[in-house]
Every structure is written in structure tokens, then in C-alpha cells.
Motif scaffolding. Sequence first.
Motif, short mmCIF file in Angstrom:
data_model
loop_
_atom_site.label_atom_id
_atom_site.label_comp_id
_atom_site.label_asym_id
_atom_site.label_seq_id
_atom_site.Cartn_x
_atom_site.Cartn_y
_atom_site.Cartn_z
N GLY A 314 0.81 -1.20 0.00
CA GLY A 314 0.00 0.00 0.00
C GLY A 314 0.85 1.26 0.00
O GLY A 314 2.08 1.22 0.11
N GLU A 336 -3.37 -2.01 7.22
CA GLU A 336 -4.23 -1.40 6.20
C GLU A 336 -4.75 -0.04 6.61
O GLU A 336 -5.02 0.82 5.77
CB GLU A 336 -5.40 -2.33 5.88
CG GLU A 336 -4.99 -3.56 5.07
CD GLU A 336 -6.18 -4.35 4.59
OE1 GLU A 336 -7.31 -3.83 4.69
OE2 GLU A 336 -5.98 -5.49 4.13
N TYR A 339 -2.64 2.80 5.23
CA TYR A 339 -2.52 3.02 3.80
C TYR A 339 -3.50 4.08 3.30
O TYR A 339 -4.66 4.13 3.73
CB TYR A 339 -2.77 1.72 3.03
CG TYR A 339 -1.83 0.60 3.40
CD1 TYR A 339 -0.49 0.86 3.69
CD2 TYR A 339 -2.26 -0.72 3.46
CE1 TYR A 339 0.38 -0.16 4.03
CE2 TYR A 339 -1.41 -1.75 3.80
CZ TYR A 339 -0.08 -1.46 4.10
OH TYR A 339 0.77 -2.48 4.44
#
Length: 412
Positions: A314, A336, A339
Motif C-alpha cells: 500500500g 491497512e 494506507y
Amino acid sequence: MIRIEGLYKIFGDRPEAIMPMVMEGKSKEQILAETGHTLGLKDINLSIKKGEIFVIMGLSGSGKSTLIRHFNRLIDPTRGIIRVEDTDVMQLSKKELQEFRRHKMSMVFQRFGLMPHRTVIENVAYGLAVQRVDKHTRTEKARQWLETVGLSGYEQQYPSQLSGGQQQRVGLARALCTDAEILLMDEAFSALDPLIRSEMQDQLIELQQKLHKTIIFITHDLDEALRLGDRIAILKDGVLDQQGTPDEILLHPATAYVEAFVKDVNRARALTVETVMKPAPYRISAETIEEALAQMKQFKSEYGYHVTEDGYQGFVTQASLEQCRDDQGGTGKLCEEVYQELPTVAPDDILERVIPDTLESSYSLPVVDTEGNLKGELERSSVADIFSDSSDKDEPDTDEVDQKQAVDSGRK
């Protein structure tokens, strides 16, 4: 796969007697005026790789169809070497040449070349019949190739009952049916309507991805050459002006003639991301937010691409990392939540498709292949450079203007 060296072709009664004039550098027009002989090809040197689509292009009279007929000696050269793998084609006897043509090379013609009195399946199986393959085997094989080119059910039709596009599919199936390693395609799609022509180009590309044939493709259409060719050779008056990959031809034309050819090409449709992408310098390999921030500080960058052993993960910015660290109250792992949203593009994406994402983004887009590997980044400035006008260049001289007019006249 194929090597051509020092190939010359002079049409006339005494070609060898004319060779000294050619070697002196006399033009095609001078030779014709003084001797009545036509210089078809002059000092052609080519090397064609196994499994590639090699496009030979030029305007009418450039020598491209003459050249392709030398590969299987439908035309014999005045001088030169023609080698296919370990075979010296010029040394083949008449019988050996027959076998060579039957098994090594197949040809697809502009005007289809189908036999009107034979059915579709008989036309496709014809090459195998010449090879004396038994009827059952050749019929089954022909049926399979008809299915491959989308003509299953047309086996008992005659060529006159088919459209132009369907007839060319039959011609393609016939060429493929013999399992020849090399496919010669002489203006194979030029007689077709634009829409059908585009469909045939798509089908050839799709087939090539499965078959990996060595294909020599003749065309006068630069858009077709750029779409199909792994490499392109451009002929002018029997002389090889330039050869190279599509992006080399487009971005670095070697002569005024080639430059005139490529001037009006829509580069957004012809070039891929791989052509203009740059290495991605800001790769974050850290596991924690603090380590990532430290790496970013070394880069002197405010963003980076997080990459692990599993590939691209990412896109992160300094601001997003600091915000996540503050929210967690410590040094959490990269995940995540860190990102930022940023589109990825593939190396083989056509530039036209990715321009909107490039223009809308404040950052360079990550270029990621099908296996998830980060291959580079696509900068907005790199895309802009491709489309910068040639107005910065000096005004063309008279010869260049003449070349441009010649090309434009040939297109019309």
C-alpha cells in the motif's frame, strides 16, 4: 529464428550487371532511368526472434511485400543470406524447398487466397492434405482450428457464402492448421472493414499469447504496426530506414521519413505505462510505523510505497503514519489502516486508460505487475513529456517537408 544479411533484389534481365551501380550509391530512379531495372531491396539486414511478431511496414512500393517473399524463396534475391534457425535457405534444393515451405512456414494473404470450389473445412485442411496427412486426422484438426477462430458450424459452407472477415479467419485457420513455426502475413487485414480489422487484430494477439508463433506481418498502417508488433522495421524505396520496438520508433525516430510517419500518431493509444514509468525510489520495507517514519526521513520524502516479501502492500504518507502513531499512542505495526487510497496501474496498461488517474492524483502512481510486484512509479510529468508538442524543435528543412508530404500523400 530468422536472419537476413546483405539482401539485395534487382528486378530485370541482368541484375548482377547492375549491382556495381547499386554499390556506387545510385538511386532507384537513376537505375531505372539508365538501365530499365528496378531496385527492389538494398542491403537489408534483419534478425527476427523466435516467438515475436515482427512487423515490416512502409508505403506502396517500399519493398515490404518483396521482402516477405524472400523468407520462403517465393522470390530469390540477387545477393544475400537467408537463414532460418540452422537452415541456409539459399542452399535448399527444389525438393528441400518444397518440404521447407510445407512444414516450416505458412502464409496468410491479403485477398484470402481461398479455393472457391472447396468447402471451408477443405480449405483449412488443404495444407495437411499436401503433407499427405490422412483424411480423418486432417479433418479433425481443421475442425479444431475453425473452432479456435470462431467459425465452428461453418465447415460445409463455401467461401462465397462468408463475409470478408470470416474468409480471413478461414485463411488464418488454414495457416495455423499445418503447425508451421513461422507465419507470414502479407497485408492480411488490409482488405477488411475497420471494425472487422480491429477484431482480427484482437484475435491475432489473443492467439499469439497461446501459440507463441514467430510472425512476420506486413502492413502499410502504422497504427496496426504499433498495436501488433513486438518490433517494427520501416522500409522506404527498398532501404531499411529504422527498426526497433514500437516505443523506440515513436519516441526516437531515426530519420525525417520515420518522424513524418509517427507525427500524427495518438501516443496515448500506442504507448504503455512501462514505456514512461520510472524506478520507485521511496520503498518502505519497515514493519512498524516508527521504522517507516525513520526510513522516510532518510529518503527526505513525504510518501513511500510499502513493500514486503509478498509484494506491494500500500501507499503511505508521513502525515498518515504520524496520525496513526498518535491515535495508537505508540509504535504500532504497519497495517491497512495506515494506507492511503491511491490507484495502482499495470506495466502493460495503455496510457490512455490511466491518464485520468494520473492527473487526479497528487502523487506518482505505483506500477504493480500481475504478481503484485512493485515495478516502478508513473509520474504526471513523465506522461506530460510524452505529449509535449514538437514545436520546441527547429523548423524542418525542405527535405523534411518533402518527406512529410510524401508520407501524407501515401496515406491518402
